[in-house]
Design an enzyme around this catalytic site. Sequence first.
Site, short mmCIF file in Angstrom:
data_model
loop_
_atom_site.label_atom_id
_atom_site.label_comp_id
_atom_site.label_asym_id
_atom_site.label_seq_id
_atom_site.Cartn_x
_atom_site.Cartn_y
_atom_site.Cartn_z
N SER A 92 0.82 -1.20 0.00
CA SER A 92 0.00 0.00 0.00
C SER A 92 0.86 1.27 0.00
O SER A 92 1.64 1.49 -0.92
CB SER A 92 -0.97 -0.03 1.18
OG SER A 92 -1.93 0.99 1.09
N ASP A 235 -2.35 6.64 -3.20
CA ASP A 235 -1.14 5.96 -2.74
C ASP A 235 -0.79 4.86 -3.75
O ASP A 235 -1.38 4.79 -4.84
CB ASP A 235 -1.34 5.38 -1.33
CG ASP A 235 -2.43 4.33 -1.28
OD1 ASP A 235 -3.27 4.27 -2.20
OD2 ASP A 235 -2.45 3.55 -0.30
N ASP A 237 -1.24 1.64 -4.11
CA ASP A 237 -2.20 0.65 -4.60
C ASP A 237 -3.60 1.23 -4.77
O ASP A 237 -4.54 0.49 -5.06
CB ASP A 237 -2.24 -0.56 -3.66
CG ASP A 237 -2.84 -0.24 -2.30
OD1 ASP A 237 -2.69 0.91 -1.85
OD2 ASP A 237 -3.44 -1.13 -1.68
N ASP A 239 -5.88 2.31 -2.83
CA ASP A 239 -7.00 2.13 -1.91
C ASP A 239 -7.26 3.42 -1.14
O ASP A 239 -8.34 3.58 -0.56
CB ASP A 239 -6.79 0.94 -0.96
CG ASP A 239 -5.60 1.11 -0.02
OD1 ASP A 239 -4.73 1.97 -0.27
OD2 ASP A 239 -5.51 0.35 0.97
#
Length: 445
Positions: A92, A235, A237, A239
């Site tokens: 992440s 960010d 990834d 999410d």
Amino acid sequence: MFGTSGVRGPVGEAVTADLALDVGRALATDGVETVVIGRDARDSGRMLARALTAGLTECGADVVDVGVEATPTVARAVAREGADAGVVVTASHNPAPDNGIKLWTASGRAFDEERNDRIAETVEAAAFDFAGHDGIGAVEERDVVAGGDARRAHERALRETVSLPGDLSVVVDLGNGVGRVTADALHEAGCDVETLNGQRDGRFPGRPSEPTAANCETACEVVAATDADLGLVHDGDADRLMAIDERGRFVAGDALLALFARREASGGDRVAVPVDTSLLVADALAEVDADVTYTPVGDAYVAAEAAKSGVAFGGEPSGAWIWPERTLCPDGPLAACVLTTLVDAEGSLAALVDDLPEYPIRRDSVRAEAKEAVVEGVAAAANEEYDDVSTLDGIRVETETGWFLVRASGTEPLVRITAEAREADDADALFETARDLVDRAVETV
């Protein structure tokens, strides 16, 4: 093994191919028959995804590999593929040397503690059910080289469920990550989209992956210097979603949470937020006769609460936003589309933010390898000195002037300190009190 956001840590130390192999074995042993796998842009993800695939198929599970995609894209693909679970190889917002493994249910929700613990116990006991030569699982790659099947489905879902405006100018900072679906959806709707750090690169050369104010200074400057209506920041990834108003100001996570919560909730509804959330959100919800319900910090806990009846929305000030009727995965692209629609309807993100009251909040972290022991030391002292102490997640102390929270990070060797009050002097005093409790506990440990 699993923290609040799955397995996460430095590659070659906490996160290895051996671990990924065993997690795959354990997941298949736990009864999962078909698994969707995806990963972020980190080079180490290729190795880890292959190891997971080997473990899954070795114990009889089939794998659908969707390639390099955003975490919410992969989570959404689980149900679409008729799979039993999903795995995203990602760290992440963590720095480039890290990687991780996060597990998703068929509903697109992160595994809860009980299920994570079951997988961890199977790994630790090496109690795997290996398939025979005629029971090895199959692997299907979905346009892995070129990418796109899962992403296009995600983009279509965004455009079908959010009435996107077609005449806004938007800057999208992808942070060298995998959140391209946001730019694609807005562009297809007709928005004027300018991307920053759009080249996928798991080293994150453009800026650090975490979308903080300090890391997004360039994006703020670009928004301020152009006629952009807002900036959107992901960010690694995707999410998470943070925002920049048209003046080039980074919008605090608590303010963004208050805006989303007030938009989604109405009389009698509840909004799920973690214990480190500002009083600002509760006050914003009171305006529409709705309430907050507190959870431990971590999007999995927020999602678990958001899945309950009467909860209209869930979110974290760090940038994780959950619309339970659409998906129980924090979906940065969905948040980006909803915010763009809100700005189009209201005319100005800056005006929306300026209309919110400002409550001074202080946040910091103290590095502590024995973080749990430090928090236990703070708890012992706090219970002796204060009457109103909550242990939902860490130690939250309520006082007449405000509150402070001391908790162990779920992903890093840190003890996090938060303090808030309606007046700046009170916030400073509460923070110093909390910091003193932590310092004393560190010395003792």
